[in-house]
Every structure is written in C-alpha cells, then in structure tokens.
Design a protein around this motif. Structure first.
Motif, PDB file in Angstrom:
ATOM      1  N   ARG A  54      13.739  12.313  10.571  1.00 52.21           N
ATOM      2  CA  ARG A  54      12.408  12.712  10.122  1.00 52.21           C
ATOM      3  C   ARG A  54      11.341  11.810  10.727  1.00 52.21           C
ATOM      4  NH1 ARG A  54      11.048  12.862   3.812  1.00 52.21           N
ATOM      5  NH2 ARG A  54       8.991  13.693   4.082  1.00 52.21           N
ATOM      6  N   VAL A  55      10.166  12.361  10.946  1.00 52.21           N
ATOM      7  CA  VAL A  55       8.987  11.589  11.344  1.00 52.21           C
ATOM      8  C   VAL A  55       7.920  11.872  10.303  1.00 52.21           C
ATOM      9  CG1 VAL A  55       7.202  11.261  13.086  1.00 52.21           C
ATOM     10  CG2 VAL A  55       9.547  11.683  13.801  1.00 52.21           C
ATOM     11  N   ILE A  56       7.415  10.801   9.693  1.00 46.20           N
ATOM     12  CA  ILE A  56       6.440  10.932   8.621  1.00 46.20           C
ATOM     13  C   ILE A  56       5.139  10.283   9.062  1.00 46.20           C
ATOM     14  CG2 ILE A  56       5.917  10.418   6.206  1.00 46.20           C
ATOM     15  CD1 ILE A  56       9.034   9.942   5.919  1.00 46.20           C
ATOM     16  N   ARG A  57       4.068  11.047   9.013  1.00 45.58           N
ATOM     17  CA  ARG A  57       2.744  10.513   9.358  1.00 45.58           C
ATOM     18  C   ARG A  57       1.993  10.235   8.070  1.00 45.58           C
ATOM     19  NH1 ARG A  57      -1.388  13.211  13.619  1.00 45.58           N
ATOM     20  NH2 ARG A  57      -2.667  11.365  13.914  1.00 45.58           N
ATOM     21  N   GLN A  58       1.579   8.989   7.890  1.00 43.97           N
ATOM     22  CA  GLN A  58       0.796   8.609   6.728  1.00 43.97           C
ATOM     23  C   GLN A  58      -0.544   8.082   7.201  1.00 43.97           C
ATOM     24  OE1 GLN A  58       3.287   5.943   4.438  1.00 43.97           O
ATOM     25  NE2 GLN A  58       4.363   7.659   3.537  1.00 43.97           N
ATOM     26  N   MET A  60       8.733   1.541  10.844  1.00 39.90           N
ATOM     27  CA  MET A  60       7.328   1.776  10.518  1.00 39.90           C
ATOM     28  C   MET A  60       6.476   1.230  11.660  1.00 39.90           C
ATOM     29  SD  MET A  60       7.493   0.571   6.518  1.00 39.90           S
ATOM     30  CE  MET A  60       5.790   0.198   6.459  1.00 39.90           C
ATOM     31  N   ILE A  61       5.593   2.069  12.169  1.00 40.42           N
ATOM     32  CA  ILE A  61       4.679   1.637  13.214  1.00 40.42           C
ATOM     33  C   ILE A  61       3.267   1.826  12.675  1.00 40.42           C
ATOM     34  CG2 ILE A  61       3.986   1.904  15.607  1.00 40.42           C
ATOM     35  CD1 ILE A  61       6.700   3.354  16.003  1.00 40.42           C
ATOM     36  N   MET A  62       2.560   0.722  12.563  1.00 40.44           N
ATOM     37  CA  MET A  62       1.234   0.735  11.963  1.00 40.44           C
ATOM     38  C   MET A  62       0.196   1.285  12.948  1.00 40.44           C
ATOM     39  SD  MET A  62       2.516  -0.352   9.279  1.00 40.44           S
ATOM     40  CE  MET A  62       1.060  -0.083   8.338  1.00 40.44           C
ATOM     41  N   LYS A 109       0.830  -1.207   0.000  1.00 36.39           N
ATOM     42  CA  LYS A 109       0.000   0.000   0.000  1.00 36.39           C
ATOM     43  C   LYS A 109       0.865   1.258   0.000  1.00 36.39           C
ATOM     44  CE  LYS A 109      -3.305  -0.058   2.981  1.00 36.39           C
ATOM     45  NZ  LYS A 109      -4.113   0.110   4.200  1.00 36.39           N
ATOM     46  N   MET A 110       1.936   1.246   0.789  1.00 37.10           N
ATOM     47  CA  MET A 110       2.822   2.404   0.844  1.00 37.10           C
ATOM     48  C   MET A 110       3.490   2.647  -0.512  1.00 37.10           C
ATOM     49  SD  MET A 110       5.923   3.236   3.478  1.00 37.10           S
ATOM     50  CE  MET A 110       7.156   2.199   2.719  1.00 37.10           C
ATOM     51  N   SER A 111       3.936   1.584  -1.170  1.00 35.84           N
ATOM     52  CA  SER A 111       4.569   1.721  -2.487  1.00 35.84           C
ATOM     53  C   SER A 111       3.581   2.222  -3.531  1.00 35.84           C
ATOM     54  CB  SER A 111       5.140   0.386  -2.946  1.00 35.84           C
ATOM     55  OG  SER A 111       6.234   0.024  -2.165  1.00 35.84           O
ATOM     56  N   MET A 112       2.375   1.701  -3.511  1.00 35.57           N
ATOM     57  CA  MET A 112       1.368   2.128  -4.492  1.00 35.57           C
ATOM     58  C   MET A 112       0.993   3.599  -4.291  1.00 35.57           C
ATOM     59  SD  MET A 112       0.934  -0.365  -6.530  1.00 35.57           S
ATOM     60  CE  MET A 112      -0.500   0.146  -7.428  1.00 35.57           C
ATOM     61  N   VAL A 113       0.824   4.001  -3.046  1.00 35.14           N
ATOM     62  CA  VAL A 113       0.495   5.403  -2.771  1.00 35.14           C
ATOM     63  C   VAL A 113       1.637   6.309  -3.221  1.00 35.14           C
ATOM     64  CG1 VAL A 113       0.179   7.081  -0.898  1.00 35.14           C
ATOM     65  CG2 VAL A 113      -1.144   4.973  -0.922  1.00 35.14           C
ATOM     66  N   ARG A 114       2.873   5.908  -2.904  1.00 37.15           N
ATOM     67  CA  ARG A 114       4.031   6.715  -3.294  1.00 37.15           C
ATOM     68  C   ARG A 114       4.137   6.810  -4.815  1.00 37.15           C
ATOM     69  NH1 ARG A 114       9.629   5.039  -0.827  1.00 37.15           N
ATOM     70  NH2 ARG A 114       8.263   3.275  -0.596  1.00 37.15           N
ATOM     71  N   THR A 115       3.883   5.701  -5.510  1.00 38.66           N
ATOM     72  CA  THR A 115       3.969   5.696  -6.971  1.00 38.66           C
ATOM     73  C   THR A 115       2.907   6.598  -7.588  1.00 38.66           C
ATOM     74  OG1 THR A 115       4.899   3.480  -7.041  1.00 38.66           O
ATOM     75  CG2 THR A 115       3.822   4.259  -9.039  1.00 38.66           C
ATOM     76  N   TYR A 116       1.649   6.432  -7.164  1.00 35.42           N
ATOM     77  CA  TYR A 116       0.576   7.163  -7.818  1.00 35.42           C
ATOM     78  C   TYR A 116       0.386   8.583  -7.309  1.00 35.42           C
ATOM     79  CZ  TYR A 116      -0.424   3.318 -10.793  1.00 35.42           C
ATOM     80  OH  TYR A 116      -0.307   2.368 -11.779  1.00 35.42           O
ATOM     81  N   ARG A 117       1.148   8.995  -6.315  1.00 35.46           N
ATOM     82  CA  ARG A 117       1.174  10.404  -5.914  1.00 35.46           C
ATOM     83  C   ARG A 117       2.361  11.134  -6.536  1.00 35.46           C
ATOM     84  NH1 ARG A 117      -0.501  10.527   0.465  1.00 35.46           N
ATOM     85  NH2 ARG A 117      -2.700  10.060   0.128  1.00 35.46           N
TER      86      ARG A 117
END
Length: 163
Positions: A118-122, A137-139, A20-28
């Motif tokens: 860095r701290v990234i909130r997705q 990564m903490i889900m 899911k993270m890869s797909m979101v990164r690709t299509y954004r």
C-alpha cells in the motif's frame, strides 16, 4: 508514469511526526469521538458538582477533565520519542522501476514492488507499506517539490504491477 523512475530520499522521521500521525489517527477514529464525549461529559459534571465538592474530589474532577486533552497527548509524545530512538539512523531509500533499494549502515536491501502492499498519502508524508506492520515514512520536507510527481509515479507503478 515516467519510463525510468528514480527518486532518492533519506528517512528523516522525528518524534513530532509520529506524534502528529498518532493524534490524527486517534481523533479521526471512533476512539476520538469517545475521547471527546468523555471530556465534555467530565467538564459538564465538574461544573455541576464543583460547588458541593470537597478539595479531594475537585482535584479528581480536574484530573479526569485533563485525561484526553493533556495526559493522552503527552503519553503519545513519550511513545513517539521512544520509537524514534529505536529506529535506525541514516536510512536512505532509492526508488527505481525494479523496486526499492534501502541502504542503512552500509548494508543494502532490495525490495521488489510485489512486496509493497500500500501507498498512503497523508498531509505531511507518504507512507510505503511493505506488510501489515512495517513501512517507510517519507516526510514532505524531505521530498520537497518532487512530492506530487513521486506519489503519482508510485501509484501508477503499483497499478501496473497488479495487472
């Protein structure tokens, strides 16, 4: 930020999370736009050329139409599955005011806040980067109700560290 921050989470990353993270990164990204334009162009070309095409070219046209909507996500899923298999199991993260304590297979590593870049909130996770290519990564399902308080404490702590 609270005076004595203490959060403890297990790293429970699944292949679906990485996918899911890869797909979101690709299509954004710009790459996603190119994928969409290519797919729409191939569908339009297939519709236009279909009546006069031989069987071999029809198969090739269909395969080209499926590259980005089907084959690319399947390839990313396979890569995500391999990545999860390579990750150590049972990683536990303890977040304290002094830094992060990472426990895995009975071994402990202490990471000072100065190493956190860095701290990234997705949508489904918080990623804590310790350098350009490595992070934790903490889900959301692991953090539960603590997610917002944890993120706010992290951001405040890092902001105070940079002063």
């Amino acid at each position: 930020m609270c005076d004595s921050m203490e959060y403890k989470f297990n790293c429970d990353v699944k292949a679906s999370d990485l996918w899911k993270m890869s797909m979101v990164r690709t299509y954004r990204s710009f790459l996603g736009v190119i994928n969409i334009v290519f797919t729409v162009s191939m569908i339009a070309m297939t519709v236009k050329l279909w009546p006069g095409s031989e069987d071999f070219f029809r198969v090739m046209e269909i395969l080209c139409c499926l590259i980005f909507p089907v084959f690319q996500p399947l390839a990313i899923w396979g890569r995500s599955y391999k990545q999860v298999e390579q990750q150590p199991k049972g990683v536990e993260l303890l977040f304290l005011n002094s830094g992060i304590v990472v426990t895995c297979d009975g071994k402990e590593e202490k990471i000072p806040w100065s190493r956190v870049t860095r701290v990234i909130r997705q949508d489904s996770m918080i990623v804590i980067k310790t350098d350009d290519s490595y992070g934790y990564m903490i889900m959301n399902r692991v953090m539960g109700e603590q997610k917002d308080a944890f993120y706010n404490d992290l951001v405040a702590l890092l902001k105070n560290q940079k002063r």
